[in-house]
Scaffold this motif. Structure first.
Motif, mmCIF file in Angstrom:
data_model
loop_
_atom_site.group_PDB
_atom_site.id
_atom_site.type_symbol
_atom_site.label_atom_id
_atom_site.label_comp_id
_atom_site.label_asym_id
_atom_site.label_seq_id
_atom_site.Cartn_x
_atom_site.Cartn_y
_atom_site.Cartn_z
ATOM 1 N N ALA A 253 41.912 32.579 46.956
ATOM 2 C CA ALA A 253 41.939 31.124 47.125
ATOM 3 C C ALA A 253 41.167 30.435 46.011
ATOM 4 O O ALA A 253 41.612 29.401 45.464
ATOM 5 C CB ALA A 253 41.364 30.736 48.484
ATOM 6 N N LEU A 254 40.027 30.997 45.633
ATOM 7 C CA LEU A 254 39.241 30.392 44.550
ATOM 8 C C LEU A 254 39.930 30.554 43.207
ATOM 9 O O LEU A 254 39.868 29.651 42.358
ATOM 10 C CB LEU A 254 37.852 31.024 44.513
ATOM 11 C CG LEU A 254 36.925 30.682 45.680
ATOM 12 C CD1 LEU A 254 35.606 31.415 45.543
ATOM 13 C CD2 LEU A 254 36.682 29.178 45.737
ATOM 14 N N VAL A 255 40.587 31.678 42.989
ATOM 15 C CA VAL A 255 41.325 31.882 41.729
ATOM 16 C C VAL A 255 42.440 30.846 41.599
ATOM 17 O O VAL A 255 42.644 30.248 40.528
ATOM 18 C CB VAL A 255 41.908 33.308 41.683
ATOM 19 C CG1 VAL A 255 42.884 33.454 40.517
ATOM 20 C CG2 VAL A 255 40.786 34.330 41.541
ATOM 21 N N LYS A 256 43.143 30.613 42.698
ATOM 22 C CA LYS A 256 44.217 29.621 42.681
ATOM 23 C C LYS A 256 43.664 28.230 42.418
ATOM 24 O O LYS A 256 44.237 27.456 41.643
ATOM 25 C CB LYS A 256 44.960 29.640 44.024
ATOM 26 C CG LYS A 256 46.174 28.736 44.069
ATOM 27 C CD LYS A 256 46.925 28.893 45.381
ATOM 28 C CE LYS A 256 48.154 27.995 45.419
ATOM 29 N NZ LYS A 256 48.897 28.124 46.706
ATOM 30 N N ALA A 257 42.550 27.907 43.040
ATOM 31 C CA ALA A 257 41.933 26.591 42.821
ATOM 32 C C ALA A 257 41.470 26.431 41.380
ATOM 33 O O ALA A 257 41.583 25.350 40.794
ATOM 34 C CB ALA A 257 40.757 26.407 43.780
ATOM 35 N N GLN A 258 40.976 27.498 40.792
ATOM 36 C CA GLN A 258 40.526 27.419 39.403
ATOM 37 C C GLN A 258 41.704 27.246 38.455
ATOM 38 O O GLN A 258 41.619 26.511 37.465
ATOM 39 C CB GLN A 258 39.749 28.699 39.047
ATOM 40 C CG GLN A 258 39.166 28.690 37.633
ATOM 41 C CD GLN A 258 38.413 29.966 37.322
ATOM 42 O OE1 GLN A 258 38.044 30.699 38.228
ATOM 43 N NE2 GLN A 258 38.189 30.235 36.051
ATOM 44 N N LYS A 259 42.823 27.905 38.742
ATOM 45 C CA LYS A 259 43.996 27.804 37.874
ATOM 46 C C LYS A 259 44.540 26.381 37.812
ATOM 47 O O LYS A 259 44.984 25.917 36.761
ATOM 48 C CB LYS A 259 45.088 28.757 38.352
ATOM 49 C CG LYS A 259 44.809 30.216 38.008
ATOM 50 C CD LYS A 259 45.963 31.101 38.462
ATOM 51 C CE LYS A 259 45.702 32.570 38.088
ATOM 52 N NZ LYS A 259 46.812 33.451 38.540
ATOM 53 N N VAL A 260 44.525 25.689 38.941
ATOM 54 C CA VAL A 260 45.036 24.309 38.963
ATOM 55 C C VAL A 260 43.929 23.294 38.689
ATOM 56 O O VAL A 260 44.122 22.099 38.846
ATOM 57 C CB VAL A 260 45.725 23.996 40.312
ATOM 58 C CG1 VAL A 260 46.919 24.902 40.511
ATOM 59 C CG2 VAL A 260 44.743 24.118 41.466
ATOM 60 N N LYS A 261 42.740 23.796 38.317
ATOM 61 C CA LYS A 261 41.599 22.958 37.949
ATOM 62 C C LYS A 261 41.108 22.101 39.113
ATOM 63 O O LYS A 261 40.619 20.987 38.909
ATOM 64 C CB LYS A 261 41.937 22.077 36.737
ATOM 65 C CG LYS A 261 42.263 22.884 35.495
ATOM 66 C CD LYS A 261 42.575 21.981 34.307
ATOM 67 C CE LYS A 261 42.879 22.828 33.079
ATOM 68 N NZ LYS A 261 43.186 21.977 31.898
ATOM 69 N N ALA A 262 41.274 22.629 40.323
ATOM 70 C CA ALA A 262 40.715 21.933 41.479
ATOM 71 C C ALA A 262 39.213 22.144 41.556
ATOM 72 O O ALA A 262 38.499 21.339 42.152
ATOM 73 C CB ALA A 262 41.373 22.430 42.767
ATOM 74 N N LEU A 263 38.714 23.241 40.957
ATOM 75 C CA LEU A 263 37.285 23.529 40.910
ATOM 76 C C LEU A 263 36.881 23.768 39.464
ATOM 77 O O LEU A 263 37.648 24.366 38.691
ATOM 78 C CB LEU A 263 36.947 24.781 41.733
ATOM 79 C CG LEU A 263 37.035 24.670 43.257
ATOM 80 C CD1 LEU A 263 36.808 26.048 43.875
ATOM 81 C CD2 LEU A 263 36.012 23.697 43.786
ATOM 82 N N ASP A 266 32.839 27.028 36.092
ATOM 83 C CA ASP A 266 31.546 27.625 36.418
ATOM 84 C C ASP A 266 31.320 27.694 37.927
ATOM 85 O O ASP A 266 30.811 28.696 38.445
ATOM 86 C CB ASP A 266 30.419 26.817 35.764
ATOM 87 C CG ASP A 266 30.443 26.927 34.248
ATOM 88 O OD1 ASP A 266 31.071 27.873 33.741
ATOM 89 O OD2 ASP A 266 29.848 26.059 33.574
ATOM 90 N N ASP A 267 31.714 26.628 38.628
ATOM 91 C CA ASP A 267 31.545 26.603 40.081
ATOM 92 C C ASP A 267 32.388 27.687 40.736
ATOM 93 O O ASP A 267 31.925 28.435 41.610
ATOM 94 C CB ASP A 267 31.933 25.224 40.605
ATOM 95 C CG ASP A 267 31.618 25.057 42.084
ATOM 96 O OD1 ASP A 267 30.872 25.900 42.616
ATOM 97 O OD2 ASP A 267 32.092 24.087 42.696
ATOM 98 N N ALA A 268 33.647 27.789 40.309
ATOM 99 C CA ALA A 268 34.532 28.807 40.876
ATOM 100 C C ALA A 268 34.021 30.212 40.554
ATOM 101 O O ALA A 268 34.045 31.106 41.411
ATOM 102 C CB ALA A 268 35.948 28.623 40.341
ATOM 103 N N GLY A 269 33.546 30.415 39.332
ATOM 104 C CA GLY A 269 33.030 31.723 38.956
ATOM 105 C C GLY A 269 31.812 32.125 39.773
ATOM 106 O O GLY A 269 31.681 33.289 40.187
ATOM 107 N N HIS A 270 30.922 31.169 40.003
ATOM 108 C CA HIS A 270 29.720 31.449 40.796
ATOM 109 C C HIS A 270 30.094 31.849 42.220
ATOM 110 O O HIS A 270 29.545 32.811 42.778
ATOM 111 C CB HIS A 270 28.837 30.203 40.801
ATOM 112 C CG HIS A 270 27.473 30.434 41.362
ATOM 113 N ND1 HIS A 270 26.473 31.058 40.659
ATOM 114 C CD2 HIS A 270 26.936 30.149 42.576
ATOM 115 C CE1 HIS A 270 25.384 31.135 41.401
ATOM 116 N NE2 HIS A 270 25.644 30.590 42.578
#
Length: 475
Positions: A253-263, A266-270
């Protein structure tokens, strides 16, 4: 001549001088302001007057023109003959035209009247509905449940647009504490594309409050489908999956959010690092060392300063016989975030576990980043194991200077006992330990619960990635 004197009510009147302006409340001239307003009203009146006189002029010119050209008009219809002067004929023509125009205007009024009345009535209803809607939201913001409820009902009656009124009705029900009515309103909002996302968020919150994790997961997933670029559905889905121990699903879920720049990256990676640490622990517990090493490496790559990621990866590398790589991981993490757990694993990662060898290794850790109490304490522990009492005492004294917590005094008491046996010195150190600040522990920033070890999810409040290590130093 007007003179200064008493007015009819006993007040003093003043002589008005020509050209004098009386200042208004804002410093302007009242006389000038009145003149400007008068000029503003006079412009349309003057225009109408000019048009009126122009019409009169045209009529007079037409009358003069007809008077200079006398004649008669004869109208013959069937067996009737009507004769009249040209002027009378012109007047009759104008009168007939005026009557025809009036009849046409009356017909338009009769034909369009019902529609115009309906439109006017609808406009008044909408205006009243929007006024009630605005008043309701103001009351809801102020926490006034009664006015918010009344305004919501009025807006529903006047507007008859559920997409506009249902959110206010749901919020008013929440303020009243009516969970059933609130949930019903939010469920009704699900059928409206304009309000579905807001309804999903509210229903997700309600599901989490009552502990209905499957319902909360369903709302989070559907909200993410509706708005892939919104940040809150991705965060909520990751937290819910993590709360259920579904670390890989939460990471996805976090990877998907990072791909679409929803997060932010750095926040998504943490956040991902925290989930991957738990996945690595799970893989270790289930006998999958390769998967554990892969997840731990991924977590460390995402967040090298995160202590649990570095300690887990170093332990796995040392267990696999890769001691040099384990040391490099610890060195990188130590330079960014010195921590007692890193110091502990520093000794564990050594291929040679001889006590004297470990003392030398911890001397290297002290030199790696000078002035760190955790390094001096770890070196003192190694010296105690090697029975180097003087070295241990020296570094424990350094710990007292940098971070005088309970552990330093307790270990000083152990050293004094080992050197001299029970005595006043030992008791003095134990007394100091009782009054010294407590040793730091992992603490949840959400609920304040302290933990002996780090975990991605607080077992007390369920917060995800909220357990942190406090900074400790000499006050």
């Amino acid at each position: 001549m007007a003179e200064t004197g008493r007015g009819a009510y006993g007040g003093r009147s003043r002589r008005r001088h020509p050209g004098r302006h009386v200042a208004g409340p804002h410093g302007g001239s009242r006389q000038g302001g009145c003149r400007e307003r008068g000029q503003g009203r006079g412009e349309p009146l003057m225009r109408k007057s000019l048009i009126f006189f122009l019409k009169i002029g045209i009529l007079v010119a037409a009358a003069v023109w007809l008077a200079q050209r006398p004649g008669r008009v004869t109208i013959e219809w069937l067996e009737h003959v009507v004769e009249m002067p040209v002027g009378i004929g012109a007047i009759l023509v104008l009168l007939a035209a005026w009557i025809a125009a009036s009849i046409a205007r009356l017909w338009r009024i009769l034909r369009n009247g019902p529609g115009a009345f309906g439109r006017s009535r609808n406009a008044r209803r909408r205006e009243g509905g929007f006024r009630a809607l605005a008043q309701g939201w103001v009351a809801a913001s102020a926490g006034d449940a009664d006015i918010a409820t009344k305004s919501a009902k009025a807006a529903e009656k006047l507007l008859r647009e559920p997409s506009l009124t249902l959110p206010l009705s749901a919020r008013a029900a929440e303020l009243r504490g009516d969970a059933v009515a609130s949930a019903s309103a939010y469920k009704a909002m699900l059928s409206k594309p304009a309000t579905e996302l807001a309804a999903r968020r509210a229903l997700l919150t309600q599901a989490m409050e009552r502990g209905d994790r499957p319902a909360a997961l369903d709302h989070a997933r559907r909200a993410l489908e509706l708005r892939p670029k919104a940040d809150w559905p991705a965060k909520a889905l990751a937290e819910l999956e993590a709360g259920g121990g579904n670390w890989l699903e939460a990471d996805a879920a976090l990877v998907k959010a990072q791909k679409v720049k929803a997060l932010p990256k750095d926040d998504a990676g943490h956040r991902r690092a925290a989930l991957l640490i738990e996945e690595a622990r799970k893989a270790m517990a289930t006998g999958r060392p390769d998967q554990a090493l892969q997840s731990a490496q991924a977590a460390f790559d995402l967040d090298p300063a995160r202590v649990p990621a570095a300690t887990l990866l170093a332990r796995l590398l040392a267990k696999a016989g890769k001691h040099a790589k384990a040391v490099k991981v610890l060195e990188q993490a130590w330079r960014q975030s010195p921590h007692p757990d890193l110091a502990k694993v520093w000794g564990e990662a050594s291929a040679d576990q001889n006590p004297l060898t470990l003392v030398k290794r911890y001397e290297a850790l002290v030199a790696l980043k000078p002035g760190q109490a955790d390094a001096h304490f770890a070196l003192a522990e190694a010296a105690i194991n090697a029975k180097l009492w003087g070295v241990a005492r020296s570094h424990l004294d350094k710990v007292r200077e940098l971070a005088p917590t309970t552990r330093a005094y307790r270990r000083l008491a152990d050293v004094a006992r080992a050197e001299k046996g029970e005595g006043p010195e030992v008791q003095a150190f134990l007394n100091q330990a009782m009054s010294a600040p407590a040793d730091p522990r992992w603490r949840c920033t959400s609920c304040g619960t302290s933990h002996s070890d780090w975990h991605a999810v607080c077992d007390e409040c369920g917060a995800v990635d909220a357990i942190t290590w406090p900074k400790v130093g000499k006050a």
